[in-house]
Design a protein around this motif. Structure first.
Motif, PDB file in Angstrom:
ATOM      1  N   LEU A   1      17.889   2.703  11.904  1.00  0.00           N
ATOM      2  CA  LEU A   1      17.472   1.953  13.086  1.00  0.00           C
ATOM      3  C   LEU A   1      16.262   2.568  13.781  1.00  0.00           C
ATOM      4  CD1 LEU A   1      21.043   1.301  14.532  1.00  0.00           C
ATOM      5  CD2 LEU A   1      19.686  -0.200  13.064  1.00  0.00           C
ATOM      6  N   ASP A   2      15.750   3.661  13.237  1.00  0.00           N
ATOM      7  CA  ASP A   2      14.571   4.314  13.801  1.00  0.00           C
ATOM      8  C   ASP A   2      13.357   3.402  13.574  1.00  0.00           C
ATOM      9  OD1 ASP A   2      12.174   5.887  14.006  1.00  0.00           O
ATOM     10  OD2 ASP A   2      13.385   7.702  13.860  1.00  0.00           O
ATOM     11  N   ALA A   3      12.768   2.926  14.667  1.00  0.00           N
ATOM     12  CA  ALA A   3      11.659   1.974  14.555  1.00  0.00           C
ATOM     13  C   ALA A   3      10.475   2.568  13.793  1.00  0.00           C
ATOM     14  CB  ALA A   3      11.217   1.525  15.949  1.00  0.00           C
ATOM     15  N   ASP A   4      10.220   3.870  13.973  1.00  0.00           N
ATOM     16  CA  ASP A   4       9.099   4.490  13.267  1.00  0.00           C
ATOM     17  C   ASP A   4       9.325   4.500  11.763  1.00  0.00           C
ATOM     18  OD1 ASP A   4       7.756   4.949  15.630  1.00  0.00           O
ATOM     19  OD2 ASP A   4       8.531   6.998  15.864  1.00  0.00           O
ATOM     20  N   VAL A   5      10.556   4.762  11.333  1.00  0.00           N
ATOM     21  CA  VAL A   5      10.878   4.747   9.904  1.00  0.00           C
ATOM     22  C   VAL A   5      10.749   3.333   9.351  1.00  0.00           C
ATOM     23  CG1 VAL A   5      12.717   5.097   8.203  1.00  0.00           C
ATOM     24  CG2 VAL A   5      12.344   6.795  10.009  1.00  0.00           C
ATOM     25  N   LEU A   6      11.283   2.363  10.061  1.00  0.00           N
ATOM     26  CA  LEU A   6      11.205   0.980   9.586  1.00  0.00           C
ATOM     27  C   LEU A   6       9.758   0.515   9.497  1.00  0.00           C
ATOM     28  CD1 LEU A   6      14.180  -0.534  11.616  1.00  0.00           C
ATOM     29  CD2 LEU A   6      14.160   0.085   9.198  1.00  0.00           C
ATOM     30  N   ASP A   7       8.951   0.863  10.482  1.00  0.00           N
ATOM     31  CA  ASP A   7       7.534   0.496  10.442  1.00  0.00           C
ATOM     32  C   ASP A   7       6.822   1.163   9.272  1.00  0.00           C
ATOM     33  OD1 ASP A   7       7.875  -1.071  12.668  1.00  0.00           O
ATOM     34  OD2 ASP A   7       7.002   0.365  14.075  1.00  0.00           O
ATOM     35  N   LEU A   8       7.185   2.431   8.997  1.00  0.00           N
ATOM     36  CA  LEU A   8       6.559   3.151   7.893  1.00  0.00           C
ATOM     37  C   LEU A   8       6.867   2.488   6.551  1.00  0.00           C
ATOM     38  CD1 LEU A   8       4.926   5.561   6.920  1.00  0.00           C
ATOM     39  CD2 LEU A   8       7.024   6.929   6.965  1.00  0.00           C
ATOM     40  N   LEU A   9       8.089   2.000   6.388  1.00  0.00           N
ATOM     41  CA  LEU A   9       8.462   1.314   5.144  1.00  0.00           C
ATOM     42  C   LEU A   9       7.654   0.034   4.941  1.00  0.00           C
ATOM     43  CD1 LEU A   9      12.321   1.751   5.435  1.00  0.00           C
ATOM     44  CD2 LEU A   9      10.788   2.995   3.894  1.00  0.00           C
ATOM     45  N   ALA A  10       7.178  -0.534   6.037  1.00  0.00           N
ATOM     46  CA  ALA A  10       6.332  -1.726   5.933  1.00  0.00           C
ATOM     47  C   ALA A  10       4.886  -1.359   5.623  1.00  0.00           C
ATOM     48  CB  ALA A  10       6.407  -2.529   7.229  1.00  0.00           C
ATOM     49  N   VAL A  11       4.511  -0.110   5.897  1.00  0.00           N
ATOM     50  CA  VAL A  11       3.126   0.330   5.701  1.00  0.00           C
ATOM     51  C   VAL A  11       2.907   0.918   4.309  1.00  0.00           C
ATOM     52  CG1 VAL A  11       1.420   2.037   6.467  1.00  0.00           C
ATOM     53  CG2 VAL A  11       2.688   0.698   8.152  1.00  0.00           C
ATOM     54  N   VAL A  12       3.812   1.803   3.852  1.00  0.00           N
ATOM     55  CA  VAL A  12       3.678   2.434   2.536  1.00  0.00           C
ATOM     56  C   VAL A  12       4.136   1.434   1.480  1.00  0.00           C
ATOM     57  CG1 VAL A  12       4.365   4.358   1.076  1.00  0.00           C
ATOM     58  CG2 VAL A  12       4.051   4.719   3.533  1.00  0.00           C
ATOM     59  N   ARG A  13       3.232   1.066   0.599  1.00  0.00           N
ATOM     60  CA  ARG A  13       3.474  -0.021  -0.360  1.00  0.00           C
ATOM     61  C   ARG A  13       4.318   0.495  -1.526  1.00  0.00           C
ATOM     62  NH1 ARG A  13      -0.196  -4.301  -0.399  1.00  0.00           N
ATOM     63  NH2 ARG A  13      -0.320  -4.169  -2.679  1.00  0.00           N
ATOM     64  N   ARG A  14       5.617   0.305  -1.420  1.00  0.00           N
ATOM     65  CA  ARG A  14       6.541   0.792  -2.456  1.00  0.00           C
ATOM     66  C   ARG A  14       6.165   0.255  -3.833  1.00  0.00           C
ATOM     67  NH1 ARG A  14      11.768   2.908  -3.101  1.00  0.00           N
ATOM     68  NH2 ARG A  14      12.932   1.997  -4.839  1.00  0.00           N
ATOM     69  N   GLU A  15       5.697  -0.982  -3.896  1.00  0.00           N
ATOM     70  CA  GLU A  15       5.367  -1.590  -5.182  1.00  0.00           C
ATOM     71  C   GLU A  15       4.251  -0.841  -5.915  1.00  0.00           C
ATOM     72  OE1 GLU A  15       2.961  -3.957  -2.082  1.00  0.00           O
ATOM     73  OE2 GLU A  15       4.875  -2.864  -2.223  1.00  0.00           O
ATOM     74  N   ASP A  16       3.407  -0.099  -5.176  1.00  0.00           N
ATOM     75  CA  ASP A  16       2.330   0.660  -5.803  1.00  0.00           C
ATOM     76  C   ASP A  16       2.836   1.943  -6.460  1.00  0.00           C
ATOM     77  OD1 ASP A  16       0.594  -1.269  -4.941  1.00  0.00           O
ATOM     78  OD2 ASP A  16      -0.195  -0.116  -3.250  1.00  0.00           O
ATOM     79  N   PHE A  17       4.090   2.299  -6.234  1.00  0.00           N
ATOM     80  CA  PHE A  17       4.677   3.510  -6.812  1.00  0.00           C
ATOM     81  C   PHE A  17       5.684   3.182  -7.914  1.00  0.00           C
ATOM     82  CE2 PHE A  17       2.952   4.737  -2.788  1.00  0.00           C
ATOM     83  CZ  PHE A  17       2.505   6.038  -2.951  1.00  0.00           C
TER      84      PHE A  17
END
Length: 236
Positions: free
Chosen positions: A33-49
């Motif tokens: 529920l940490d907003a910073d963590v959730l926002d980070l998951l939207a920024v770092v493109r998992r599909e590129d890894f």
């Protein structure tokens, strides 16, 4: 209580929609529920890894194979952890911008990328040379300059960059490695998934002087990290 990400329910980009669904349907319900963590998951493109062959599965609640045969890769731990595990570990570590981090098990470099966005510097060790090369390439393409990957056996090799504020094991071990605890700074914390199937526990160890305070807030299962000792007579 944190509100859902400010994303339209009518997302036209299918990748953006899949990422949104991963965050809202897998990760948030797992008490992330940490907003910073959730926002980070939207920024770092998992599909590129994720390897090209599995790009369509980048946001699925599974361990994604990274090398060779899919079943063999997961069995050997040559895989990405489930997104919800990575997110909850990241949340529970409560990283600071001044933290120096050691990761054991670079894999594709995705967890190192998440850590690097929140910490000062990340050293990621990977025992499999092909995975280390993959992680380096992915991090470079993502423009992440404060995470460095090295071929090394985290179960026994010296790490000259230590001591560290945070140590993360991106896979499971039978018990907390004592050699890694010795690399923690005062107040530093180590995160690992510890135990044996069918039940393992996320274990957070904090150094307080000569003492180590341990909590185990949740249960899960994850593939083994290579090289770490098993109890006598135990076969994983």
């Amino acid at each position: 209580m944190n509100m859902p990400l400010n994303t339209s329910a009518n997302i036209s980009d299918p990748i953006a929609q899949a990422r949104y669904n991963m965050i809202e349907q897998q990760i948030r319900p797992w008490n992330v529920l940490d907003a910073d963590v959730l926002d980070l998951l939207a920024v770092v493109r998992r599909e590129d890894f994720v390897p090209a062959a599995y790009r369509s599965l980048a946001f699925s609640d599974i361990e994604i194979p990274l090398l060779g045969d899919a079943e063999e890769a997961v069995r050997l731990g040559h895989s990405m952890l489930q997104p919800r595990l990575e997110a909850r570990m990241l949340q529970d570590l409560r990283l600071l911008p001044t933290d120096r981090v050691l990761e054991i098990g670079a894999g594709s470099g995705y967890m190192a990328a998440l850590l690097a966005h929140r910490a000062e510097h990340v050293v990621s060790l990977e025992i499999v040379p092909a995975l280390a090369e993959m992680a380096r390439d992915n991090l470079q393409r993502a423009g992440i300059a404060n995470a460095h990957v090295r071929v090394s056996d985290g179960s026994r090799d010296a790490v000259p960059e230590g001591p560290f504020d945070v140590i993360v094991l991106s896979g499971s071990v039978a018990e907390v490695p004592q050699n890694l605890l010795a690399m923690l700074r005062e107040g530093g914390r180590l995160a690992a998934i510890v135990g044996q199937e069918p039940v393992m526990r996320f274990t957070l160890v904090r150094r307080a002087g000569d003492r180590f305070e341990t909590t185990q807030p949740w249960d899960t299962i994850a593939p083994r990290l290579v090289g770490f000792a098993e109890p006598s007579g135990f076969s994983f």
